[in-house]
Design a protein around this motif. Sequence first.
Motif, mmCIF file in Angstrom:
data_model
loop_
_atom_site.group_PDB
_atom_site.id
_atom_site.type_symbol
_atom_site.label_atom_id
_atom_site.label_comp_id
_atom_site.label_asym_id
_atom_site.label_seq_id
_atom_site.Cartn_x
_atom_site.Cartn_y
_atom_site.Cartn_z
ATOM 1 N N LYS A 1 6.888 9.522 4.185
ATOM 2 C CA LYS A 1 6.912 8.065 4.073
ATOM 3 C C LYS A 1 7.027 7.623 2.614
ATOM 4 N N ILE A 2 6.483 8.411 1.687
ATOM 5 C CA ILE A 2 6.677 8.111 0.259
ATOM 6 C C ILE A 2 8.161 8.177 -0.078
ATOM 7 N N LYS A 3 8.813 9.201 0.436
ATOM 8 C CA LYS A 3 10.244 9.336 0.187
ATOM 9 C C LYS A 3 11.001 8.145 0.788
ATOM 10 N N GLN A 4 10.580 7.738 1.989
ATOM 11 C CA GLN A 4 11.235 6.609 2.624
ATOM 12 C C GLN A 4 11.030 5.332 1.820
ATOM 13 N N PHE A 5 9.809 5.176 1.272
ATOM 14 C CA PHE A 5 9.541 4.012 0.424
ATOM 15 C C PHE A 5 10.456 4.035 -0.797
ATOM 16 N N LEU A 6 10.582 5.202 -1.407
ATOM 17 C CA LEU A 6 11.399 5.313 -2.610
ATOM 18 C C LEU A 6 12.872 5.038 -2.322
ATOM 19 N N THR A 7 13.321 5.416 -1.144
ATOM 20 C CA THR A 7 14.720 5.143 -0.816
ATOM 21 C C THR A 7 14.946 3.642 -0.657
ATOM 22 N N LYS A 8 13.948 2.934 -0.181
ATOM 23 C CA LYS A 8 14.083 1.489 0.013
ATOM 24 C C LYS A 8 13.881 0.745 -1.299
ATOM 25 N N PHE A 9 12.848 1.112 -2.048
ATOM 26 C CA PHE A 9 12.530 0.405 -3.291
ATOM 27 C C PHE A 9 13.404 0.879 -4.445
ATOM 28 N N GLU B 1 0.855 -1.192 0.000
ATOM 29 C CA GLU B 1 0.000 0.000 0.000
ATOM 30 C C GLU B 1 0.890 1.240 0.000
ATOM 31 N N ILE B 2 0.820 2.017 -1.054
ATOM 32 C CA ILE B 2 1.635 3.231 -1.147
ATOM 33 C C ILE B 2 1.156 4.244 -0.109
ATOM 34 N N PRO B 3 2.048 4.742 0.756
ATOM 35 C CA PRO B 3 1.625 5.661 1.832
ATOM 36 C C PRO B 3 1.160 7.005 1.304
ATOM 37 N N ASP B 4 0.337 7.673 2.119
ATOM 38 C CA ASP B 4 -0.165 9.001 1.742
ATOM 39 C C ASP B 4 0.799 10.105 2.158
ATOM 40 N N ASN B 5 1.526 9.875 3.227
ATOM 41 C CA ASN B 5 2.432 10.870 3.778
ATOM 42 C C ASN B 5 3.656 11.057 2.884
ATOM 43 N N ASP B 6 3.968 12.302 2.549
ATOM 44 C CA ASP B 6 5.088 12.585 1.642
ATOM 45 C C ASP B 6 6.413 12.047 2.175
ATOM 46 N N ILE C 1 -8.557 0.571 -9.764
ATOM 47 C CA ILE C 1 -7.417 0.804 -10.653
ATOM 48 C C ILE C 1 -7.048 2.285 -10.655
ATOM 49 N N SER C 2 -8.067 3.157 -10.523
ATOM 50 C CA SER C 2 -7.794 4.597 -10.537
ATOM 51 C C SER C 2 -6.909 4.994 -9.358
ATOM 52 N N LYS C 3 -7.042 4.286 -8.225
ATOM 53 C CA LYS C 3 -6.179 4.578 -7.081
ATOM 54 C C LYS C 3 -4.727 4.246 -7.423
ATOM 55 N N LEU C 4 -4.534 3.152 -8.160
ATOM 56 C CA LEU C 4 -3.181 2.813 -8.591
ATOM 57 C C LEU C 4 -2.574 3.917 -9.440
ATOM 58 N N GLU C 5 -3.395 4.460 -10.342
ATOM 59 C CA GLU C 5 -2.919 5.560 -11.191
ATOM 60 C C GLU C 5 -2.513 6.754 -10.339
ATOM 61 N N ASN C 6 -3.315 7.058 -9.328
ATOM 62 C CA ASN C 6 -3.000 8.187 -8.449
ATOM 63 C C ASN C 6 -1.723 7.924 -7.659
ATOM 64 N N ASP C 7 -1.586 6.677 -7.155
ATOM 65 C CA ASP C 7 -0.366 6.328 -6.413
ATOM 66 C C ASP C 7 0.863 6.475 -7.299
ATOM 67 N N TYR C 8 0.734 5.997 -8.533
ATOM 68 C CA TYR C 8 1.846 6.079 -9.480
ATOM 69 C C TYR C 8 2.227 7.537 -9.728
ATOM 70 N N ASN C 9 1.245 8.366 -9.958
ATOM 71 C CA ASN C 9 1.518 9.784 -10.239
ATOM 72 C C ASN C 9 2.160 10.473 -9.039
ATOM 73 N N ARG C 10 1.714 10.099 -7.835
ATOM 74 C CA ARG C 10 2.310 10.707 -6.637
ATOM 75 C C ARG C 10 3.769 10.300 -6.491
ATOM 76 N N LEU C 11 4.049 9.043 -6.752
ATOM 77 C CA LEU C 11 5.432 8.585 -6.646
ATOM 78 C C LEU C 11 6.321 9.253 -7.685
ATOM 79 N N LYS C 12 5.840 9.320 -8.912
ATOM 80 C CA LYS C 12 6.638 9.951 -9.965
ATOM 81 C C LYS C 12 6.864 11.427 -9.659
ATOM 82 N N LYS C 13 5.849 12.065 -9.087
ATOM 83 C CA LYS C 13 5.982 13.474 -8.725
ATOM 84 C C LYS C 13 7.044 13.639 -7.641
ATOM 85 N N SER C 14 7.067 12.710 -6.688
ATOM 86 C CA SER C 14 8.051 12.796 -5.603
ATOM 87 C C SER C 14 9.473 12.675 -6.134
ATOM 88 N N THR C 15 9.669 11.832 -7.132
ATOM 89 C CA THR C 15 11.025 11.630 -7.664
ATOM 90 C C THR C 15 11.514 12.857 -8.426
#
Length: 441
Positions: free
Chosen positions: A319-327, A312-317, A354-368
């Motif tokens: 924690k998103i960064k922390q996920f990206l550092t690990k993954f 589950e991709i986190p909502d908190n920015d 599926i739309s939630k997946l799209e949103n999660d993907y966009n949030r992650l790409k935005k963070s990077t």
Amino acid sequence: MNIVIPKPVNEVLNVINENGYEAYIIGGAVRNWVMGLKPSNYDISTDAELTAVKKALKDYNTFFCGVGNSRLGIVNSKFPMEVSKYRTRENTLESDLASRDFTMNALAYSDEDGLIDYSTGLQDIKNKIIRLNGEDDKVFQEDPLRILRAIRLSAEYGMKIDTQTQRFMNEDKELLADVANERIRDELSKLLVVPRCEFYLKKYFEIILEVLPELSLLENFNQNDPHHIYDALEHTFVSLKSVEPKLELRLAMLFHDISKPFTYTKNSNGTAYYKDHGKKSSDMAREIMNRLKFSKKIIQRVTKLIEYHDYEIPDNDAKIKQFLTKFGTEDIDDLFKVKKANWYAKNPAYSSEISKLENDYNRLKKSTRKTSFIKKNEIKIDGSDLISLGVEQENVGEVINRIYYDILANNVKNNHEKLIDYVINEILPKGYDEDLFKEII
């Protein structure tokens, strides 16, 4: 049929002929010409000893290859070639072609003699039939890998395997246990990247179980979850169908739920729950791929995709960064391809998710893309700094990880002086309690 041999290949044939030997293009290249396809490599068969061929090709860059140096490779980036001596005691083209696996591959060609077919290869190609080249199962007895090759060729070229050949394949399937794992890996890898690979895995499932017995646990396994309408095996097949034909992605989908029978529990309302099945499936996939001698790079990528396929991709920015550092950031696109394929193989009543997946993907790409996101190698402090401050060598990695997470959580700026102060005032006084270095995500 208009067959044009590429000039570099024809030159090699001519050199061998000029030295008094026979030389023919055989097998897959001829088959592809007959099918109207471009060959990817060229196998040449001759009655000459390979040492004599090497001597005749003294002006070429050649090398011995194959089991027992049974082939002579010729370096050419556009037209890879390998020369082999006729396989049989008779040392004739006819006996050599008779020893080939399937009739479609028992073909030869030279400009002088034209297309040569001593069996039913041309007719079988026309009728899209894969047939054993012989009256019995000697072909499979000599090399059981040909059982898997028949399935792969059937999938790759959209051809049917004739009834007799299928019967021999099923009778001899246990012989696959004697085949080297590396050869199993190569044939399985080719099968997984062809269109509709899931159809052929299902059709020949009893044979596939000889090399991937772990899949048997998924068959008829009821997932007992409203999100799922298929048993675990059918879910796996549908997810394979739903992902692009890239080896790492197909491997990830093949094994992504392999641990479900071992992780099955029920929650209070009776719905199934599979605790940590992503991590456990990742571990099982690692064991399977190690057994099959996949490269470390492929194993690392595939197991990472499996471990996080249900994460589950986190909502908190932070924690998103922390996920990206690990993954990591390089495999985000593939992760979401895996996630989507997993969802497409579930209950369509939940397709709106599926739309939630799209949103999660966009949030992650935005963070990077944010300037605040840094990679671990961009931290403005290094191991030598930490050691000079009194951090023991064995703890440097843990401290670097802690600093990295704290930077991403905005607890400290990525500035050399500020990080020095942070280590002195916030980390060193607390010692090295294990809890201090537990991963945040």
